[in-house]
Design a protein around this motif. Sequence first.
Motif, short mmCIF file in Angstrom:
data_model
loop_
_atom_site.label_atom_id
_atom_site.label_comp_id
_atom_site.label_asym_id
_atom_site.label_seq_id
_atom_site.Cartn_x
_atom_site.Cartn_y
_atom_site.Cartn_z
N CYS A 3 0.84 -1.19 0.00
CA CYS A 3 0.00 0.00 0.00
C CYS A 3 0.88 1.24 0.00
O CYS A 3 1.93 1.26 0.62
N ALA A 5 -0.06 4.23 1.13
CA ALA A 5 -0.57 5.27 2.02
C ALA A 5 0.51 5.82 2.96
O ALA A 5 0.41 6.94 3.42
N CYS A 40 -2.67 -1.47 5.44
CA CYS A 40 -3.33 -0.69 6.49
C CYS A 40 -4.32 -1.59 7.22
O CYS A 40 -4.86 -2.53 6.66
N CYS A 45 -8.43 -1.05 2.29
CA CYS A 45 -7.06 -1.20 1.80
C CYS A 45 -6.77 -2.67 1.48
O CYS A 45 -6.16 -2.99 0.48
N ARG A 48 -8.52 -3.61 -1.68
CA ARG A 48 -7.85 -3.04 -2.85
C ARG A 48 -6.59 -3.82 -3.18
O ARG A 48 -6.31 -4.10 -4.34
ZN LIG Z 1 -3.45 1.13 2.73
#
Ligand SMILES: [Zn+2]
Length: 83
Positions: A3, A5, A40, A45, A48
């Motif tokens: 991820c 993020a 996350c 998340c 995804r």
């Molecule tokens: Zn994430």
Amino acid sequence: MACRAGRAKRDLVRVVRAPRTGELSVDPRGKASGRGAYLCRDAACVDRGLREGSLGRALGATIDDTARERLRTEVAGAMRQAT
Ligand SMILES: [Zn+2]
């Protein structure tokens, strides 16, 4: 890192691929050996990562339907635990 993020580590959950069996599981303590990827603590998340394949790529693993369901369940369990 599956991820982008860029969250703090305590907000992440580690998924690890077991070295011999290739089995994927959540590693709540972040200490299990094997190739790992961080997501996350967030169902969106995780979904995804599974849908777009970034989690499978990060782990070098093919995630079939069985593994997908197990990861969803395990991540949901990890998210319920206080850290
Ligand atoms: Zn994430």
